[in-house]
Design a protein around this motif. Structure first.
Motif, PDB file in Angstrom:
ATOM      1  N   PHE A 232       0.780  -1.234   0.000  1.00 13.90           N
ATOM      2  CA  PHE A 232       0.000   0.000   0.000  1.00 13.90           C
ATOM      3  C   PHE A 232       0.818   1.293   0.000  1.00 13.90           C
ATOM      4  O   PHE A 232       0.247   2.374   0.078  1.00 13.90           O
ATOM      5  CB  PHE A 232      -0.958  -0.004   1.197  1.00 13.90           C
ATOM      6  N   ILE A 233       2.140   1.192  -0.085  1.00  9.94           N
ATOM      7  CA  ILE A 233       2.936   2.414  -0.135  1.00  9.94           C
ATOM      8  C   ILE A 233       2.652   3.204  -1.413  1.00  9.94           C
ATOM      9  O   ILE A 233       2.687   4.434  -1.431  1.00  9.94           O
ATOM     10  CB  ILE A 233       4.453   2.087  -0.018  1.00  9.94           C
ATOM     11  N   ASP A 234       2.318   2.488  -2.491  1.00  8.49           N
ATOM     12  CA  ASP A 234       1.975   3.165  -3.741  1.00  8.49           C
ATOM     13  C   ASP A 234       0.682   3.966  -3.575  1.00  8.49           C
ATOM     14  O   ASP A 234       0.559   5.089  -4.078  1.00  8.49           O
ATOM     15  CB  ASP A 234       1.823   2.149  -4.868  1.00  8.49           C
ATOM     16  N   GLY A 235      -0.288   3.399  -2.850  1.00 12.11           N
ATOM     17  CA  GLY A 235      -1.528   4.112  -2.572  1.00 12.11           C
ATOM     18  C   GLY A 235      -1.291   5.353  -1.740  1.00 12.11           C
ATOM     19  O   GLY A 235      -1.918   6.401  -1.960  1.00 12.11           O
ATOM     20  N   LEU A 236      -0.374   5.256  -0.783  1.00 11.58           N
ATOM     21  CA  LEU A 236      -0.023   6.426   0.028  1.00 11.58           C
ATOM     22  C   LEU A 236       0.589   7.515  -0.847  1.00 11.58           C
ATOM     23  O   LEU A 236       0.316   8.709  -0.657  1.00 11.58           O
ATOM     24  CB  LEU A 236       0.965   6.021   1.127  1.00 11.58           C
ATOM     25  N   GLY A 237       1.421   7.096  -1.816  1.00 12.63           N
ATOM     26  CA  GLY A 237       2.043   8.067  -2.722  1.00 12.63           C
ATOM     27  C   GLY A 237       1.007   8.852  -3.506  1.00 12.63           C
ATOM     28  O   GLY A 237       1.112  10.076  -3.642  1.00 12.63           O
ATOM     29  N   HIS A 238      -0.008   8.150  -4.007  1.00 20.82           N
ATOM     30  CA  HIS A 238      -1.079   8.837  -4.747  1.00 20.82           C
ATOM     31  C   HIS A 238      -1.867   9.755  -3.817  1.00 20.82           C
ATOM     32  O   HIS A 238      -2.236  10.862  -4.201  1.00 20.82           O
ATOM     33  CB  HIS A 238      -2.007   7.805  -5.394  1.00 20.82           C
ATOM     34  N   GLU A 239      -2.121   9.273  -2.605  1.00 18.60           N
ATOM     35  CA  GLU A 239      -2.896  10.061  -1.644  1.00 18.60           C
ATOM     36  C   GLU A 239      -2.157  11.333  -1.240  1.00 18.60           C
ATOM     37  O   GLU A 239      -2.775  12.383  -1.034  1.00 18.60           O
ATOM     38  CB  GLU A 239      -3.171   9.200  -0.406  1.00 18.60           C
ATOM     39  N   ALA A 240      -0.818  11.246  -1.145  1.00 18.29           N
ATOM     40  CA  ALA A 240      -0.007  12.395  -0.748  1.00 18.29           C
ATOM     41  C   ALA A 240       0.507  13.185  -1.945  1.00 18.29           C
ATOM     42  O   ALA A 240       1.250  14.159  -1.769  1.00 18.29           O
ATOM     43  CB  ALA A 240       1.171  11.921   0.102  1.00 18.29           C
ATOM     44  N   HIS A 241       0.148  12.727  -3.178  1.00 17.85           N
ATOM     45  CA  HIS A 241       0.568  13.387  -4.422  1.00 17.85           C
ATOM     46  C   HIS A 241       2.092  13.397  -4.586  1.00 17.85           C
ATOM     47  O   HIS A 241       2.676  14.362  -5.056  1.00 17.85           O
ATOM     48  CB  HIS A 241       0.034  14.831  -4.471  1.00 17.85           C
ATOM     49  N   ILE A 242       2.715  12.282  -4.170  1.00 17.41           N
ATOM     50  CA  ILE A 242       4.166  12.134  -4.354  1.00 17.41           C
ATOM     51  C   ILE A 242       4.455  10.796  -5.042  1.00 17.41           C
ATOM     52  O   ILE A 242       5.506  10.187  -4.833  1.00 17.41           O
ATOM     53  CB  ILE A 242       4.927  12.212  -3.005  1.00 17.41           C
ATOM     54  N   GLU A 243       3.507  10.337  -5.871  1.00 15.07           N
ATOM     55  CA  GLU A 243       3.628   9.013  -6.490  1.00 15.07           C
ATOM     56  C   GLU A 243       4.857   8.856  -7.366  1.00 15.07           C
ATOM     57  O   GLU A 243       5.380   7.749  -7.515  1.00 15.07           O
ATOM     58  CB  GLU A 243       2.375   8.678  -7.306  1.00 15.07           C
ATOM     59  N   ASP A 244       5.361   9.949  -7.926  1.00 13.89           N
ATOM     60  CA  ASP A 244       6.542   9.860  -8.791  1.00 13.89           C
ATOM     61  C   ASP A 244       7.818   9.549  -8.014  1.00 13.89           C
ATOM     62  O   ASP A 244       8.829   9.161  -8.603  1.00 13.89           O
ATOM     63  CB  ASP A 244       6.733  11.177  -9.564  1.00 13.89           C
ATOM     64  N   HIS A 245       7.774   9.721  -6.699  1.00 12.50           N
ATOM     65  CA  HIS A 245       8.979   9.526  -5.873  1.00 12.50           C
ATOM     66  C   HIS A 245       8.819   8.384  -4.870  1.00 12.50           C
ATOM     67  O   HIS A 245       9.692   8.193  -4.020  1.00 12.50           O
ATOM     68  CB  HIS A 245       9.305  10.821  -5.123  1.00 12.50           C
ATOM     69  N   ILE A 246       7.720   7.637  -4.971  1.00 11.32           N
ATOM     70  CA  ILE A 246       7.439   6.638  -3.946  1.00 11.32           C
ATOM     71  C   ILE A 246       8.458   5.503  -3.942  1.00 11.32           C
ATOM     72  O   ILE A 246       8.735   4.898  -2.901  1.00 11.32           O
ATOM     73  CB  ILE A 246       6.009   6.075  -4.130  1.00 11.32           C
ATOM     74  N   SER A 247       9.069   5.200  -5.095  1.00 16.98           N
ATOM     75  CA  SER A 247      10.055   4.118  -5.145  1.00 16.98           C
ATOM     76  C   SER A 247      11.297   4.437  -4.328  1.00 16.98           C
ATOM     77  O   SER A 247      12.045   3.532  -3.943  1.00 16.98           O
ATOM     78  CB  SER A 247      10.458   3.828  -6.593  1.00 16.98           C
ATOM     79  N   SER A 248      11.517   5.724  -4.039  1.00 15.55           N
ATOM     80  CA  SER A 248      12.673   6.112  -3.224  1.00 15.55           C
ATOM     81  C   SER A 248      12.577   5.534  -1.821  1.00 15.55           C
ATOM     82  O   SER A 248      13.595   5.362  -1.137  1.00 15.55           O
ATOM     83  CB  SER A 248      12.803   7.635  -3.159  1.00 15.55           C
ATOM     84  N   PHE A 249      11.356   5.214  -1.376  1.00 12.86           N
ATOM     85  CA  PHE A 249      11.193   4.610  -0.046  1.00 12.86           C
ATOM     86  C   PHE A 249      11.972   3.308   0.047  1.00 12.86           C
ATOM     87  O   PHE A 249      12.697   3.068   1.019  1.00 12.86           O
ATOM     88  CB  PHE A 249       9.709   4.360   0.251  1.00 12.86           C
ATOM     89  N   PHE A 250      11.828   2.446  -0.961  1.00 12.36           N
ATOM     90  CA  PHE A 250      12.505   1.147  -0.934  1.00 12.36           C
ATOM     91  C   PHE A 250      14.015   1.295  -1.071  1.00 12.36           C
ATOM     92  O   PHE A 250      14.779   0.543  -0.461  1.00 12.36           O
ATOM     93  CB  PHE A 250      11.950   0.262  -2.047  1.00 12.36           C
ATOM     94  N   LEU A 251      14.450   2.270  -1.835  1.00 15.60           N
ATOM     95  CA  LEU A 251      15.886   2.492  -2.004  1.00 15.60           C
ATOM     96  C   LEU A 251      16.524   2.943  -0.701  1.00 15.60           C
ATOM     97  O   LEU A 251      17.568   2.424  -0.282  1.00 15.60           O
ATOM     98  CB  LEU A 251      16.128   3.533  -3.100  1.00 15.60           C
TER      99      LEU A 251
END
Length: 400
Positions: A232-251
């Protein structure tokens, strides 16, 4: 005369660590990729979720049995046979759209995942020198955690850049590399064989050991929160309008794990788990709280750092603790229990936290998941302080 340091990074240990990392990267990429493919194909997110559920179910049901059989089989031969089967299932997945067929394939892949990961963990725990056991388990755990945390980023990148079939071809390549690596694993039949007179108790007793229950239960609690993040981290990215940078969480999470693992392993060997679990759990709590209020990429990255430090310490420390609590002939059992609880936690997290997110939102869902870390802290604190009090009372009685 200065005591010579026991060698940790033998050729065998390097082989096990690298094979483990690539294998986790292989099948955990599919754990992220299959739901995306099935959801896009059918328009049903629940069917997409079934791809993960049946995979985890196959692994969970397999591990108790392989935990027993690991003492009776030739590990190298079993790995080669199972990896051949994995490669076949990957080829069979290419171009398939039948939901029923894909579910069956995912079950078989889950069974294979349960077998291979238990075998690799058992070999690792048997070849590690006792004086550097915690440190070695830390590096081994880093291989599993890095594979698990980097896999979703790899899967989403490949699917968006190519297609789901492109992801399958890459994972076939990973599986072939693991197959080749298995040839360099020593024939461990003699090492794992247990004489019949050494085995006491029923077959069921070798599927479960109560001495390993507490650390493996705590692993499950933590992995419920990780299951929420992966799904659900991808859903959080859309909700917070930061979906383009959400993959940085895993990095960032992966980087934090790499930084902390060498230190946490040495601390475990010298001081034990009591100096690791509580501080790491607090870091995890902070990470989840920050996710619950994240509205910017900066806060997302900071949350990833805290959660990555927690992840980098808690999983390998609890696994090392579980293995160290059981007898030599139960190491396979303890490893199987730990890995099963990791899978069970992720499965529970995907289902239960998804329901919470539907009723609330993703921010509140991550806030709610932090309760599990609080529960972990409370249970561990009660155990630790209870043991300390008991030891103190025994010391007083002996003094009298």
């Amino acid at each position: 005369m200065k005591e010579q340091k026991v060698k940790l990074w033998t050729g065998q240990f390097v082989t096990i660590v690298l094979t483990t990392f690539i294998f986790f990267l292989c099948l955990m990429s599919l754990t992220a990729g299959f739901p995306v493919f099935e959801t896009a194909l059918t328009g049903s997110s629940s069917k997409g979720g079934f791809m993960t559920t049946f995979f985890m179910l196959g692994a969970i049901l397999t591990r108790p049995f392989i935990g027993v059989l690991v003492h009776k089989i030739d590990i190298k031969v079993t790995m080669l046979f199972t990896l051949t089967f994995v490669i076949v299932t990957l080829f069979l997945s290419i171009g398939r759209e039948s939901f029923t067929l894909l579910v069956i394939i995912r079950i078989f892949q889950g069974v294979s995942f349960g077998i291979i990961t238990t075998l690799l963990a058992t070999v690792a725990t048997q070849i590690l020198p006792q004086k550097r056991f915690g440190e070695g388990i830390g590096y081994f755990g880093m291989a599993t955690s890095l594979g698990t945390s980097l896999a979703p980023m790899l899967a989403l990148t490949l699917i968006h850049a190519t297609s789901f079939n492109g992801l399958l071809l890459v994972t076939i390549g990973f599986a072939i590399i693991c197959f080749i690596g298995s040839f360099f694993v020593r024939d461990t039949h003699a090492m794992t064989a247990i004489d019949s007179h050494q085995i006491k108790g029923s077959l069921v007793s070798y599927m479960f050991d109560k001495k390993a229950f507490l650390p493996t239960f705590l692993v499950m609690l933590f992995y419920i929160t990780f299951g929420g993040i992966v799904n659900f981290i991808d859903g959080l990215g859309h909700e917070a309008h930061i979906e383009d940078h959400i993959s940085s969480f895993f990095l960032v999470t992966a980087i934090a794990m790499i930084v902390i693992r060498p230190f946490s392993g040495r601390i475990f060997d010298r001081l034990g788990h009591k100096f690791l679990i509580l501080p790491a759990a607090v870091f995890g709590l902070i990470g989840l709280f920050l996710l619950s209020i994240t509205e910017s990429t900066l806060l997302l990255v900071v949350a990833a750092g805290f959660y990555g430090l927690a992840y980098g310490v808690i999983q390998p420390t609890l696994q090392a603790w579980a293995v160290s609590r059981v007898s030599a002939d139960k190491k396979g059992t303890a490893n199987a229990m730990t890995l099963s609880c990791m899978d069970l936690g992720m499965a529970i997290g995907a289902a239960s936290l998804g329901t919470v997110a539907d009723k609330m939102n993703f921010h509140k869902m991550f806030g709610a998941s932090s309760v599990l870390i609080v529960l972990l802290i409370v249970i561990y604190a009660i155990y630790t302080f209870g043991r300390a009090r008991k030891a103190h009372m025994q010391a007083q009685e002996e003094a009298v």
